[in-house]
Design a protein around this motif. Structure first.
Motif, PDB file in Angstrom:
ATOM      1  N   THR A   1       0.370  -1.281   0.244  1.00 47.33           N
ATOM      2  CA  THR A   1       0.437  -0.406   0.156  1.00 47.33           C
ATOM      3  C   THR A   1       1.059   1.123   0.205  1.00 47.33           C
ATOM      4  O   THR A   1       2.255   1.709   0.566  1.00 47.33           O
ATOM      5  CB  THR A   1      -1.079  -0.047   0.607  1.00 47.33           C
ATOM      6  OG1 THR A   1       0.437  -0.095   2.371  1.00 47.33           O
ATOM      7  CG2 THR A   1      -2.458  -0.955   1.109  1.00 47.33           C
TER       8      THR A   1
ATOM      9  N   ASN B   1      -2.425   6.759  -2.802  1.00 47.39           N
ATOM     10  CA  ASN B   1      -4.018   6.445  -2.822  1.00 47.39           C
ATOM     11  C   ASN B   1      -3.705   4.862  -3.600  1.00 47.39           C
ATOM     12  O   ASN B   1      -5.024   4.891  -4.507  1.00 47.39           O
ATOM     13  CB  ASN B   1      -4.772   7.006  -2.986  1.00 47.39           C
ATOM     14  CG  ASN B   1      -5.003   7.968  -1.848  1.00 47.39           C
ATOM     15  OD1 ASN B   1      -4.765   7.711  -0.812  1.00 47.39           O
ATOM     16  ND2 ASN B   1      -5.566   9.303  -1.913  1.00 47.39           N
TER      17      ASN B   1
ATOM     18  N   VAL C   1      -6.850   2.464  -5.093  1.00 53.13           N
ATOM     19  CA  VAL C   1      -8.147   2.489  -4.601  1.00 53.13           C
ATOM     20  C   VAL C   1      -8.152   3.568  -3.343  1.00 53.13           C
ATOM     21  O   VAL C   1      -8.909   4.392  -4.052  1.00 53.13           O
ATOM     22  CB  VAL C   1      -6.715   1.048  -3.794  1.00 53.13           C
ATOM     23  CG1 VAL C   1      -6.315  -0.337  -3.725  1.00 53.13           C
ATOM     24  CG2 VAL C   1      -5.560   1.605  -3.052  1.00 53.13           C
ATOM     25  N   GLY C   2      -8.532   3.370  -2.405  1.00 51.84           N
ATOM     26  CA  GLY C   2      -9.322   4.712  -1.455  1.00 51.84           C
ATOM     27  C   GLY C   2      -9.185   5.550  -0.790  1.00 51.84           C
ATOM     28  O   GLY C   2      -7.760   5.902  -0.883  1.00 51.84           O
TER      29      GLY C   2
ATOM     30  N   PRO D   1      -4.475   4.149   2.295  1.00 51.92           N
ATOM     31  CA  PRO D   1      -4.510   2.442   2.425  1.00 51.92           C
ATOM     32  C   PRO D   1      -3.561   2.340   3.097  1.00 51.92           C
ATOM     33  O   PRO D   1      -2.368   3.143   3.300  1.00 51.92           O
ATOM     34  CB  PRO D   1      -4.201   2.295   0.596  1.00 51.92           C
ATOM     35  CG  PRO D   1      -3.659   3.143   0.273  1.00 51.92           C
ATOM     36  CD  PRO D   1      -4.053   4.500   0.287  1.00 51.92           C
TER      37      PRO D   1
ATOM     38  N   TYR E   1      -7.479  -7.537  -0.501  1.00 49.12           N
ATOM     39  CA  TYR E   1      -7.663  -6.588   0.500  1.00 49.12           C
ATOM     40  C   TYR E   1      -7.795  -5.444   0.823  1.00 49.12           C
ATOM     41  O   TYR E   1      -6.330  -5.680   1.840  1.00 49.12           O
ATOM     42  CB  TYR E   1      -8.928  -7.232   1.241  1.00 49.12           C
ATOM     43  CG  TYR E   1     -10.172  -8.726   1.604  1.00 49.12           C
ATOM     44  CD1 TYR E   1     -10.983  -7.897   0.739  1.00 49.12           C
ATOM     45  CD2 TYR E   1      -9.540  -9.729   0.404  1.00 49.12           C
ATOM     46  CE1 TYR E   1     -12.089  -8.907   0.322  1.00 49.12           C
ATOM     47  CE2 TYR E   1     -10.558 -10.745   0.474  1.00 49.12           C
ATOM     48  CZ  TYR E   1     -12.213 -10.277  -0.246  1.00 49.12           C
ATOM     49  OH  TYR E   1     -12.665 -10.935  -0.925  1.00 49.12           O
TER      50      TYR E   1
ATOM     51  N   ASN F   1      -8.500   1.084   3.990  1.00 50.01           N
ATOM     52  CA  ASN F   1      -8.545   2.716   3.901  1.00 50.01           C
ATOM     53  C   ASN F   1      -9.032   4.205   4.918  1.00 50.01           C
ATOM     54  O   ASN F   1     -10.030   3.077   4.723  1.00 50.01           O
ATOM     55  CB  ASN F   1      -9.473   2.835   2.003  1.00 50.01           C
ATOM     56  CG  ASN F   1      -8.683   2.293   1.023  1.00 50.01           C
ATOM     57  OD1 ASN F   1      -8.222   2.710   0.460  1.00 50.01           O
ATOM     58  ND2 ASN F   1      -9.969   1.715   0.393  1.00 50.01           N
TER      59      ASN F   1
ATOM     60  N   THR G   1     -13.135   2.750   4.325  1.00 48.76           N
ATOM     61  CA  THR G   1     -13.495   1.394   4.275  1.00 48.76           C
ATOM     62  C   THR G   1     -12.435   0.232   3.787  1.00 48.76           C
ATOM     63  O   THR G   1     -11.068   0.791   3.670  1.00 48.76           O
ATOM     64  CB  THR G   1     -14.265   1.751   2.209  1.00 48.76           C
ATOM     65  OG1 THR G   1     -12.616   2.924   1.626  1.00 48.76           O
ATOM     66  CG2 THR G   1     -14.776   3.009   2.303  1.00 48.76           C
TER      67      THR G   1
ATOM     68  N   SER H   1     -10.978  -1.665   0.058  1.00 46.97           N
ATOM     69  CA  SER H   1     -11.099  -2.351  -1.187  1.00 46.97           C
ATOM     70  C   SER H   1     -11.186  -3.192  -1.845  1.00 46.97           C
ATOM     71  O   SER H   1     -10.444  -3.838  -1.459  1.00 46.97           O
ATOM     72  CB  SER H   1     -10.182  -0.934  -2.222  1.00 46.97           C
ATOM     73  OG  SER H   1     -10.170   0.347  -1.640  1.00 46.97           O
TER      74      SER H   1
ATOM     75  N   VAL I   1     -10.147  -6.044  -4.943  1.00 46.80           N
ATOM     76  CA  VAL I   1      -9.379  -5.964  -6.238  1.00 46.80           C
ATOM     77  C   VAL I   1      -8.979  -7.384  -6.562  1.00 46.80           C
ATOM     78  O   VAL I   1      -8.738  -8.073  -5.858  1.00 46.80           O
ATOM     79  CB  VAL I   1      -7.470  -5.559  -5.584  1.00 46.80           C
ATOM     80  CG1 VAL I   1      -6.506  -4.986  -7.078  1.00 46.80           C
ATOM     81  CG2 VAL I   1      -7.505  -3.983  -5.190  1.00 46.80           C
TER      82      VAL I   1
ATOM     83  N   VAL J   1     -10.262  -2.445  -8.868  1.00 50.30           N
ATOM     84  CA  VAL J   1     -11.501  -2.662  -7.799  1.00 50.30           C
ATOM     85  C   VAL J   1     -12.994  -3.389  -7.856  1.00 50.30           C
ATOM     86  O   VAL J   1     -13.021  -2.178  -8.617  1.00 50.30           O
ATOM     87  CB  VAL J   1     -10.858  -1.417  -6.716  1.00 50.30           C
ATOM     88  CG1 VAL J   1     -12.149  -1.266  -5.862  1.00 50.30           C
ATOM     89  CG2 VAL J   1     -10.310  -0.977  -6.224  1.00 50.30           C
TER      90      VAL J   1
ATOM     91  N   THR K   1     -16.427  -2.129  -2.925  1.00 49.14           N
ATOM     92  CA  THR K   1     -15.982  -1.170  -1.982  1.00 49.14           C
ATOM     93  C   THR K   1     -16.172  -1.392  -1.102  1.00 49.14           C
ATOM     94  O   THR K   1     -17.415  -1.034  -1.355  1.00 49.14           O
ATOM     95  CB  THR K   1     -15.721   0.220  -2.317  1.00 49.14           C
ATOM     96  OG1 THR K   1     -14.749   1.087  -3.383  1.00 49.14           O
ATOM     97  CG2 THR K   1     -15.361   1.203  -1.498  1.00 49.14           C
TER      98      THR K   1
END
Length: 430
Positions: A77, A82, A100-101, A104, A117, A120, A125, A127, A129, A136, A139
């Protein structure tokens, strides 16, 4: 888990079970260290040296590392960008950055490797993937400050910790519907989480409660807790499921916890501000990231003592250790020239070029063996900087022109970094 004011980290690691009968070349056991200062340091656990540093681009700061089930993909991450970095681990190159969100933090790979997984932290949330498309596909809203994440052994649920002050909680996501099925009350500021190898327990680090909660997966209830050091952050379990190693960031120690009795056995002094920890697949060593020391401490699990310290990047946070197979190789044989001699033949310019199949980069310094199609030895050469091996062969008459004109076979045996390969080349009369 949150390293205030600017740093977020997680200590979830993905343990990989190595097949007991590995053919040679066997590959390597590598540690991936996500540095908050940028870049991913790759430690070869056989030498405890950094073999390479993977650039993450644009000076962004990765916070967490986890490696897919078969060791051929890693996921990191990158909180400031992000994104989720996708790493081809045999070659240690970045293949893609998946958006992602918001901020992360944690990452976990589902059994079978089909989904990843990502929590975020500021987005509240998770995400989901799809690893086939690297996009993604869902969410999931889970609530404030989701941090650590782990997938159950059967892949049916995802457990997510919440780094919130006061009464802590763990959200349980149903992976079929990608919705929160229930929440479980734990200690204050739940951060890292780890699953037992048999799939029956989850262990949650409670940063502000200085404890570890044990959750029974079947009942989804807390069945006990263990006291550890001051401000714990990360956790890793031994493969046999008997002990947990928990980093205590304010104590500068690692707690060794007996998981049968849920008691702390001892504390091991490590570097300054330990954050995350990972255990090797054989259970022999635990590797601890020391955020303020820019090092990784290596603990022998037999003696529970630090055996060495490895210098890595700036502000190391997440770490994962996995078996990584050799990278696939590509060997392309060329054309040689056959020249008749009085007592035999000379085959000039027998050649082949060795490259990495994934990146196309030349593989230098490796031995290539050349033989006739019937197995008669021709010559052996070492690949140069361009990956090309070339030699001339002196061949006795008894081999025969007809055999030589069928061409030759080039073979590369492989090593721990690159797998073997072979190819057919041609021999033409001058």
């Amino acid at each position: 888990m949150r390293l205030r004011p600017l740093v977020m980290a997680a200590a979830v690691t993905t343990a990989l079970v190595v097949s007991p009968a590995q053919a040679v070349p066997a590959g390597r056991v590598l540690g991936y260290v996500a540095n908050n200062g940028g870049g991913v340091s790759v430690i070869d656990t056989a030498t405890n040296a950094v073999s390479t540093t993977i650039a993450d681009g644009d000076g962004n700061s990765p916070y967490m590392a986890a490696v897919a089930f078969d060791g051929t993909r890693g996921y990191v991450t990158s909180s400031l960008q992000n994104t989720l970095l996708v790493i081809d681990t045999p070659t240690n190159t970045v293949d893609k950055a998946v958006p992602v969100g918001n901020r992360p933090a944690g990452v976990a790979v589902a059994p079978g490797g089909g989904f990843v997984y990502v929590t975020n932290y500021l987005g509240g949330t998770v995400s989901v993937v799809d690893t086939a498309t690297l996009t993604v596909t869902a969410t999931v809203a889970v609530g404030e400050n989701p941090d650590g994440v782990v997938v159950t052994k059967d892949g049916s649920a995802v457990y997510v910790t919440h780094d919130v002050t006061g009464a802590g909680k763990v959200s349980v996501i149903d992976t079929t519907s990608n919705t929160v099925a229930t929440t479980i009350d734990v200690g204050s500021a739940a951060t890292a989480i780890a699953a037992s190898s048999d799939g029956t327990r989850m262990y949650v680090v409670n940063k502000l409660s200085n404890s570890v909660s044990a959750i029974d997966v079947a009942s989804r209830a807390v069945v006990g807790s263990a006291s550890v050091g001051i401000t714990p952050h990360g956790i890793a379990l031994t493969p046999d499921g008997t002990r947990a190693y928990v980093t205590n960031s304010q104590s500068d120690t690692v707690s060794v916890v007996d998981l049968t009795t849920l008691t702390e056995l001892q504390q091991i002094g490590v570097g300054d501000r330990p954050i995350s920890v990972a255990v090797t697949p054989d259970g022999a060593s635990a590797y601890v990231t020391n955020f303020d020391s820019n090092t990784v401490s290596v603990i022998s699990t037999a003696s529970n003592s630090v055996t060495t310290s490895v210098a890595v990047g700036q502000r190391p946070v997440g770490i994962a250790i996995n078996f990584v197979p050799p990278a696939a190789s590509k060997l392309v044989a060329g054309t040689a020239q056959l020249q008749l001699r009085l007592l035999g033949f000379t085959v000039r310019g027998v050649n082949a070029t060795l490259t990495d199949k994934h990146t196309g980069a030349p593989v230098a310094g490796q031995q290539v063996v050349f033989r006739t199609v019937k197995g008669n030895p021709l010559c052996t050469a070492t690949t140069n900087a361009s990956g090309k091996a070339t030699c001339d062969a002196q061949v006795p008459l008894l081999v025969g022109v007809s055999t030589l004109l069928q061409g030759f076979t080039a073979s590369y045996a492989g090593n721990n970094e690159h797998g073997g390969a072979s190819s057919h080349g041609y021999i033409r009369l001058l």
